[in-house]
Scaffold this motif. Structure first.
Motif, PDB file in Angstrom:
ATOM      1  N   SER A 170       0.979  -1.042  -0.047  1.00  0.00           N
ATOM      2  CA  SER A 170      -0.220  -0.158  -0.114  1.00  0.00           C
ATOM      3  C   SER A 170       0.913   1.140   0.060  1.00  0.00           C
ATOM      4  CB  SER A 170      -0.954   0.075   1.251  1.00  0.00           C
ATOM      5  OG  SER A 170      -1.488   1.273   1.359  1.00  0.00           O
ATOM      6  N   ASP A 171       1.001   1.927  -1.081  1.00  0.00           N
ATOM      7  CA  ASP A 171       1.586   3.329  -1.237  1.00  0.00           C
ATOM      8  C   ASP A 171       2.988   3.621  -0.837  1.00  0.00           C
ATOM      9  OD1 ASP A 171       1.022   5.979  -1.882  1.00  0.00           O
ATOM     10  OD2 ASP A 171       0.648   6.712   0.210  1.00  0.00           O
ATOM     11  N   VAL A 172       3.754   2.313  -1.489  1.00  0.00           N
ATOM     12  CA  VAL A 172       5.222   2.226  -1.260  1.00  0.00           C
ATOM     13  C   VAL A 172       5.696   2.214  -2.650  1.00  0.00           C
ATOM     14  CG1 VAL A 172       6.948   0.741  -0.205  1.00  0.00           C
ATOM     15  CG2 VAL A 172       4.540   0.540   0.900  1.00  0.00           C
ATOM     16  N   PRO A 173       6.964   3.335  -2.683  1.00  0.00           N
ATOM     17  CA  PRO A 173       7.387   3.652  -3.684  1.00  0.00           C
ATOM     18  C   PRO A 173       8.422   2.421  -4.351  1.00  0.00           C
ATOM     19  CG  PRO A 173       8.355   5.015  -2.293  1.00  0.00           C
ATOM     20  CD  PRO A 173       7.149   4.439  -1.620  1.00  0.00           C
ATOM     21  N   ALA A 174       8.524   2.172  -5.572  1.00  0.00           N
ATOM     22  CA  ALA A 174       9.188   0.718  -6.183  1.00  0.00           C
ATOM     23  C   ALA A 174      10.652   0.995  -5.398  1.00  0.00           C
ATOM     24  CB  ALA A 174       9.208   0.968  -7.468  1.00  0.00           C
ATOM     25  N   HIS A 175      11.316   1.928  -5.336  1.00  0.00           N
ATOM     26  CA  HIS A 175      12.805   2.218  -5.013  1.00  0.00           C
ATOM     27  C   HIS A 175      13.028   1.653  -3.508  1.00  0.00           C
ATOM     28  CE1 HIS A 175      11.489   6.354  -3.673  1.00  0.00           C
ATOM     29  NE2 HIS A 175      12.533   6.143  -2.838  1.00  0.00           N
ATOM     30  N   GLN A 176      11.823   1.887  -2.744  1.00  0.00           N
ATOM     31  CA  GLN A 176      11.991   1.374  -1.277  1.00  0.00           C
ATOM     32  C   GLN A 176      11.656   0.042  -1.329  1.00  0.00           C
ATOM     33  OE1 GLN A 176       9.479   3.702   1.549  1.00  0.00           O
ATOM     34  NE2 GLN A 176      10.297   5.794   1.105  1.00  0.00           N
ATOM     35  N   VAL A 177      11.054  -0.704  -2.066  1.00  0.00           N
ATOM     36  CA  VAL A 177      10.789  -1.902  -2.239  1.00  0.00           C
ATOM     37  C   VAL A 177      12.100  -2.650  -2.428  1.00  0.00           C
ATOM     38  CG1 VAL A 177       9.582  -3.912  -3.035  1.00  0.00           C
ATOM     39  CG2 VAL A 177       8.368  -1.780  -2.369  1.00  0.00           C
ATOM     40  N   GLY A 178      12.581  -2.379  -3.611  1.00  0.00           N
ATOM     41  CA  GLY A 178      13.819  -2.828  -4.019  1.00  0.00           C
ATOM     42  C   GLY A 178      13.581  -4.202  -4.955  1.00  0.00           C
ATOM     43  N   GLU A 179      14.627  -4.110  -5.894  1.00  0.00           N
ATOM     44  CA  GLU A 179      14.260  -5.240  -7.014  1.00  0.00           C
ATOM     45  C   GLU A 179      14.362  -6.632  -6.599  1.00  0.00           C
ATOM     46  OE1 GLU A 179      14.213  -6.144 -11.378  1.00  0.00           O
ATOM     47  OE2 GLU A 179      14.318  -4.264 -10.160  1.00  0.00           O
ATOM     48  N   THR A 180      15.118  -6.957  -5.592  1.00  0.00           N
ATOM     49  CA  THR A 180      15.127  -8.296  -5.018  1.00  0.00           C
ATOM     50  C   THR A 180      13.867  -8.436  -4.167  1.00  0.00           C
ATOM     51  OG1 THR A 180      17.504  -8.124  -4.312  1.00  0.00           O
ATOM     52  CG2 THR A 180      16.297  -9.940  -3.299  1.00  0.00           C
ATOM     53  N   ALA A 181      12.921  -7.624  -3.551  1.00  0.00           N
ATOM     54  CA  ALA A 181      11.820  -8.031  -2.840  1.00  0.00           C
ATOM     55  C   ALA A 181      10.889  -8.077  -4.064  1.00  0.00           C
ATOM     56  CB  ALA A 181      11.540  -6.973  -1.999  1.00  0.00           C
ATOM     57  N   MET A 182      10.957  -7.245  -5.170  1.00  0.00           N
ATOM     58  CA  MET A 182       9.838  -7.509  -6.132  1.00  0.00           C
ATOM     59  C   MET A 182       9.915  -8.587  -6.754  1.00  0.00           C
ATOM     60  SD  MET A 182       9.628  -3.650  -7.705  1.00  0.00           S
ATOM     61  CE  MET A 182      11.241  -2.914  -7.911  1.00  0.00           C
ATOM     62  N   VAL A 183      11.120  -9.386  -7.127  1.00  0.00           N
ATOM     63  CA  VAL A 183      11.259 -10.598  -7.639  1.00  0.00           C
ATOM     64  C   VAL A 183      10.554 -11.705  -6.779  1.00  0.00           C
ATOM     65  CG1 VAL A 183      12.847 -12.156  -8.543  1.00  0.00           C
ATOM     66  CG2 VAL A 183      13.294  -9.778  -9.257  1.00  0.00           C
ATOM     67  N   ALA A 184      11.163 -11.451  -5.326  1.00  0.00           N
ATOM     68  CA  ALA A 184      10.401 -12.159  -4.493  1.00  0.00           C
ATOM     69  C   ALA A 184       8.996 -12.405  -4.561  1.00  0.00           C
ATOM     70  CB  ALA A 184      11.099 -12.092  -3.026  1.00  0.00           C
ATOM     71  N   ILE A 185       8.286 -11.421  -4.699  1.00  0.00           N
ATOM     72  CA  ILE A 185       6.761 -11.285  -4.628  1.00  0.00           C
ATOM     73  C   ILE A 185       6.258 -11.886  -5.721  1.00  0.00           C
ATOM     74  CG2 ILE A 185       4.960  -9.586  -4.753  1.00  0.00           C
ATOM     75  CD1 ILE A 185       6.248  -7.566  -3.095  1.00  0.00           C
ATOM     76  N   ARG A 186       7.065 -11.876  -6.894  1.00  0.00           N
ATOM     77  CA  ARG A 186       6.348 -12.284  -8.296  1.00  0.00           C
ATOM     78  C   ARG A 186       6.695 -13.747  -8.018  1.00  0.00           C
ATOM     79  NH1 ARG A 186      10.383 -11.225 -13.003  1.00  0.00           N
ATOM     80  NH2 ARG A 186      11.578 -12.978 -11.581  1.00  0.00           N
ATOM     81  N   ASP A 187       7.572 -14.388  -7.480  1.00  0.00           N
ATOM     82  CA  ASP A 187       7.718 -15.647  -7.633  1.00  0.00           C
ATOM     83  C   ASP A 187       7.053 -16.365  -6.431  1.00  0.00           C
ATOM     84  OD1 ASP A 187       9.508 -15.550  -9.587  1.00  0.00           O
ATOM     85  OD2 ASP A 187      11.416 -15.681  -8.331  1.00  0.00           O
ATOM     86  N   TYR A 188       6.695 -15.662  -5.413  1.00  0.00           N
ATOM     87  CA  TYR A 188       5.750 -16.094  -4.508  1.00  0.00           C
ATOM     88  C   TYR A 188       4.434 -16.288  -5.052  1.00  0.00           C
ATOM     89  CZ  TYR A 188       2.401 -14.941  -0.500  1.00  0.00           C
ATOM     90  OH  TYR A 188       1.158 -15.131   0.201  1.00  0.00           O
ATOM     91  N   VAL A 189       3.904 -15.555  -5.927  1.00  0.00           N
ATOM     92  CA  VAL A 189       2.606 -15.579  -6.394  1.00  0.00           C
ATOM     93  C   VAL A 189       2.743 -16.652  -7.717  1.00  0.00           C
ATOM     94  CG1 VAL A 189       0.874 -14.374  -8.122  1.00  0.00           C
ATOM     95  CG2 VAL A 189       2.035 -13.066  -6.048  1.00  0.00           C
TER      96      VAL A 189
END
Length: 689
Positions: A170-189
C-alpha cells in the motif's frame, strides 16, 4: 455425438412413492480459514405435498432449523450460512423431519465435511505506518490477521513470504521495495500460489515507479495513463552527473533511467538531457519527443568525464525550459558528489518563480545531500537519496509521472459495478460513499474489472497469475482517498474481507493438494505434489490415512480405518483408492515428508434410494444429441434399424504402402546402380576389346 455412437434411452423406474428426500448437500468451500463465511446449500426434492422441518447439525450439535414446504415434482433450495471460528474438521448434517406420509425415511439426511484452517494471515506493507490502523482494525473484526510492516522490512525471498497467505502493498514507492523483494513477490505468487494485493496512493502503481518492474508484470493493470487523459503538454530536463566518480554502474543506471523516463512521456511532451563534469554537455537538446528510440540512441553515447560543477548544466537546463511552451516544466538533477560553484539556492528559487519544479537524486555516501535537499525544497520538488544505483530508474520514472500530473486524479467519484465477480458476492448493487482519488491505469486484456471509476478507469481489477491471484485497487484504504469509506460506510470491513479472502492463497499445503472423488463403488484419492520451484515432484513417497465417523454419531471422534501408499500415475500425481463399507464421513490425510494436507469425502448411499421417478429431460437430451431414440411406453423397443459399425485402423497399411513407394522411388532415381547389382548377381562380366 462422439465416434458416431447413438444412445437410446429407456426410462425404468420403480413404483412411485410419496417421499421427501435431501437430493444434494453442498458447501461453498471444502477448505476455508477460521472466521470465513461458509454457505451450505441443501436441495430438497419431493413427490408429495407437505410441510416439515429442515435441521442443520454442526459436529453433532443442532445449530439451526427451518420450516420447509414442498410441492410434488418441485425442488426447494435452502442455504445456511455459518462462520466456523476454530481450526478443526467440521462435520455438517442436513436432516428432514416431520413430513407426514413420507414413505422412505432413509433418504431424509445428507452429510458433508469442511476443513477449517487457521485464520487468514497476510503481510501488510504500508508506506505510512500511522495510516495502516484503519485496515488492520477492520480486518481484525472480520477474523483476518494483518501483520503491519514498514517498507524496509519486506522479506527478500519467496520462502520467507510463504508463511503468509497473501501480501498487501500500500502506497510504497518501488525504490523502497527494491528489485530483490519485487522478484520475491512475483515468484511467491507465480510459483507458490500466494495472493498479492496492491493498493493505490501517490507512491503506488505508475506514480510509485513500478513501470517495467516485476510488480507490473504480475498486476492485472498496465501502468501508463490513458491517452485521452493526457491533455496538457510537459517539458522535462534531466541534469546528470558524468564526473569520474559516476563511471561504471552508476552512469549506466543513470542512462537507463533517462531512457525509461523518455518512454513514459508522450508525443506532446519535450525532453532535454544535460550532463556535467567541470562544464555542461548537451546530450539531448530540448525537443519534442517524436521518437523515444532516437532519444535513447543519443543518451546511450554518454560517457564519464572529469570534475564536478553542477552550475553550468543547471543554468543550461533552466534556459531550455524557459524557451518551451509546455504547461508543465520539471527538472531532475542527479549527482553522487560534492559540486563546486555557488548560488544554487537562489537559482532554484528563480526556477520555482518561473513555473519550473526541481527534484534531486543523491546517490552514494559522497553526495552533498544537504544542498540537494535545499534545491528540491526551494524548487517545489522532491529529494531522493539512495545507496543502490539500481533504484535510479524507479526514482526517475516515479518522479516524472508525479510531477507531470498524468497518473493521479484527486476528484470525488462513486464506484460503478460493471462486472459480476465472486470478489463482490452479495452486492447486486454496489452502493458506497464516494472515493476522493485514484491512480490512473489501463486494464490488461485478460483481467476482470468488477469496479470502475466514473470515467471508466479500473478501480478494482483481478486475475490469476501463475499459481496465485492478484488484485489491484487503484484508490486506497486510508484517510487520503477513502476517508468517507472509513467514517460513513458499514460495508468497509465486509468489502476488504471479501477482497482479501478471494485473493489469498487457498488453505492447503504449500506444495501439495488433495482431492477425493467417487469412482464407482470406491473413493479415489489424488495428490498433486510440487517442488519448491513450482515444478512437479516426482519419485516422492506419499502416504494417506483414512479416518471414519458414523453418520449417526457425527460428534464422535474419528476412527482410523485404512492406510494407503499412493502410487505415482503422472508427473507429480499420486493416486490410490479405498472402498467405504458404511455410510458416513471419511477424512483423508495425505503426507509427503513434512508436508501434510487433508480433505473430506462423504459416502451417502441413502441419497441413492429411488423416488420412483425418472429424469426424463436428461434422457431425452442425451438421446437427441447423439441421434438416438427416447423410448417411452408409446415407443416400440425396436433397434433393428441401428447399424453396427466396426472401425479398422488404416495407419499400418498406409505406412507399408509409403515404404514400398519410397523404395521404388529410390530404385528409379538410381537405376544404373540397380542394373549393376543385377549384373554382378547374374555373373555377367564385360570382355576386353
Amino acid at each position: 455425438m462422439v465416434a458416431d455412437v447413438h444412445l437410446h434411452a429407456v426410462p425404468v423406474a420403480g413404483p412411485r412413492k410419496p417421499d421427501v428426500r435431501v437430493r444434494q448437500f453442498l458447501p461453498s468451500q471444502s477448505r476455508l480459514h477460521e472466521g470465513a463465511a461458509l454457505q451450505l446449500k441443501v436441495e430438497v426434492e419431493s413427490t408429495m405435498d407437505g410441510a416439515g422441518l429442515l435441521k442443520l447439525f454442526e459436529n453433532g450439535v443442532e445449530v439451526e432449523r427451518r420450516k420447509v414446504k414442498v410441492v410434488s415434482g418441485s425442488t426447494v433450495t435452502e442455504t445456511f450460512v455459518r462462520h466456523p471460528d476454530t481450526r478443526n474438521i467440521y462435520k455438517y448434517r442436513a436432516v428432514l423431519e416431520g413430513f407426514a406420509g413420507d414413505a422412505i425415511p432413509a433418504n431424509n439426511e445428507a452429510l458433508t465435511l469442511v476443513d477449517v484452517r487457521g485464520r487468514l494471515r497476510l503481510l501488510y506493507v504500508e508506506g505510512d505506518m500511522n495510516e495502516g490502523q484503519y485496515l488492520v482494525q477492520a480486518m481484525a473484526k472480520e477474523g483476518i490477521e494483518l501483520e503491519l510492516r514498514a517498507p524496509n522490512s519486506i522479506p527478500n525471498t519467496p520462502q520467507e513470504l510463504s508463511g503468509f497467505d497473501g501480501v498487501i502493498l500500500s502506497d510504497v514507492p518501488a525504490h523502497q521495495v527494491g528489485e530483490t523483494a519485487m522478484v520475491a513477490i512475483r515468484d511467491y505468487v507465480d510459483k507458490l500460489g500466494g495472493g498479492f494485493i496492491m493498493l493505490g496512493g501517490p507512491n503506488s502503481f505508475g506514480v510509485g515507479g513500478y513501470y517495467r518492474t516485476p510488480i507490473e508484470e504480475v498486476l492485472p493493470v498496465r501502468l501508463k495513463a490513458p491517452d485521452e487523459e493526457e491533455k496538457q503538454s510537459s517539458a522535462l530536463a534531466l541534469v546528470i552527473d558524468r564526473s569520474g566518480s559516476m563511471s561504471g554502474e552508476k552512469l549506466e543506471m543513470a542512462k537507463s533511467a533517462a531512457i525509461a523516463t523518455a518512454e513514459v512521456l508522450t508525443r506532446n511532451d519535450s525532453i532535454g538531457v544535460y550532463a556535467f563534469d567541470s562544464e555542461a554537455h548537451v546530450v539531448v537538446p530540448m525537443t519534442r519527443l517524436t521518437s523515444s528510440s532516437a532519444v535513447a540512441g543519443q543518451i546511450a553515447g554518454l560517457t564519464s568525464g572529469g570534475g564536478t560543477n553542477l552550475h553550468p548544466a543547471f543554468t543550461e537546463a533552466r534556459n531550455a525550459l524557459q524557451r518551451t511552451k509546455a504547461k508543465i516544466k520539471h527538472m531532475i538533477i542527479l549527482t553522487d558528489g560534492q559540486t563546486s560553484g555557488q548560488g544554487y539556492e537562489a537559482l532554484a528559487s528563480q526556477c520555482r518563480a518561473e513555473g519550473v519544479t526541481i527534484s534531486t537524486v543523491a546517490i552514494g555516501d559522497g553526495a552533498h545531500v544537504g544542498l540537494l535537499q535545499a534545491i528540491a525544497s526551494l524548487g517545489g520538488g522532491k529529494s531522493y537519496t539512495t545507496l543502490d544505483a539500481a533504484n535510479i530508474v524507479r526514482i526517475f520514472t516515479q518522479d516524472t509521472l508525479v510531477h507531470t500530473g498524468r497518473m493521479i486524479r484527486e476528484d470525488a467519484f462513486e464506484p460503478k459495478l460493471v462486472e459480476r465477480h465472486p470478489i463482490l458476492a452479495g452486492w447486486d448493487k454496489f452502493e458506497s460513499p464516494p472515493l476522493l482519488g485514484y491512480v490512473k491505469t489501463l486494464r490488461k486484456s485478460t483481467a476482470q474489472v468488477p469496479l470502475v471509476t466514473d470515467l471508466g478507469d479500473p478501480l478494482l481489477a483481478h486475475w490469476r497469475y501463475g499459481l496465485g491471484k492478484v488484485t489491484a485497487f487503484t484508490s486506497d484504504a486510508k484517510s487520503r482517498w477513502a476517508s468517507l469509506w472509513i467514517s460513513r460506510w458499514n460495508g468497509f470491513g465486509q468489502f476488504w474481507s471479501q477482497v482479501l479472502r478471494e485473493t489469498a492463497r487457498p488453505p492447503q499445503g504449500q506444495n501439495m493438494d488433495l482431492r477425493c472423488e467417487t469412482a464407482g463403488e470406491e473413493a479415489r484419492v489424488s495428490v498433486d505434489v510440487l517442488e519448491d520451484a513450482g515444478t512437479r515432484g516426482n519419485e516422492a513417497r506419499v502416504t494417506a490415512e483414512v479416518f471414519y465417523v458414523s453418520a449417526e454419531s457425527l460428534g464422535a471422534p474419528l476412527k482410523p480405518v485404512q492406510a494407503l501408499s499412493l502410487r505415482q500415475d503422472g508427473p507429480g500425481l499420486y493416486e490410490g483408492t479405498f472402498r467405504p463399507e458404511q455410510p458416513g464421513v471419511y477424512l483423508v490425510r495425505a503426507q509427503s515428508g513434512a508436508q501434510m494436507v487433508t480433505a473430506g469425502w462423504v459416502h451417502n448411499p441413502s441419497s441413492e434410494v429411488s423416488l420412483g421417478t425418472v429424469n426424463e429431460k436428461l434422457l431425452r437430451d442425451v438421446s437427441r444429441l447423439t441421434g438416438g431414440t427416447y423410448m417411452d411406453q408409446s415407443t416400440a423397443l425396436d433397434l433393428g434399424t441401428t447399424k453396427a459399425r466396426r472401425y479398422v485402423e488404416l495407419w499400418p497399411y498406409l505406412v507399408m504402402a509409403l515404404l514400398v513407394m519410397f523404395m521404388l522411388d529410390v530404385a528409379v532415381r538410381r537405376w544404373e546402380h540397380v542394373t549393376g547389382l543385377w549384373d554382378i548377381a547374374t555373373g555377367w562380366i564385360p570382355r576386353k576389346a
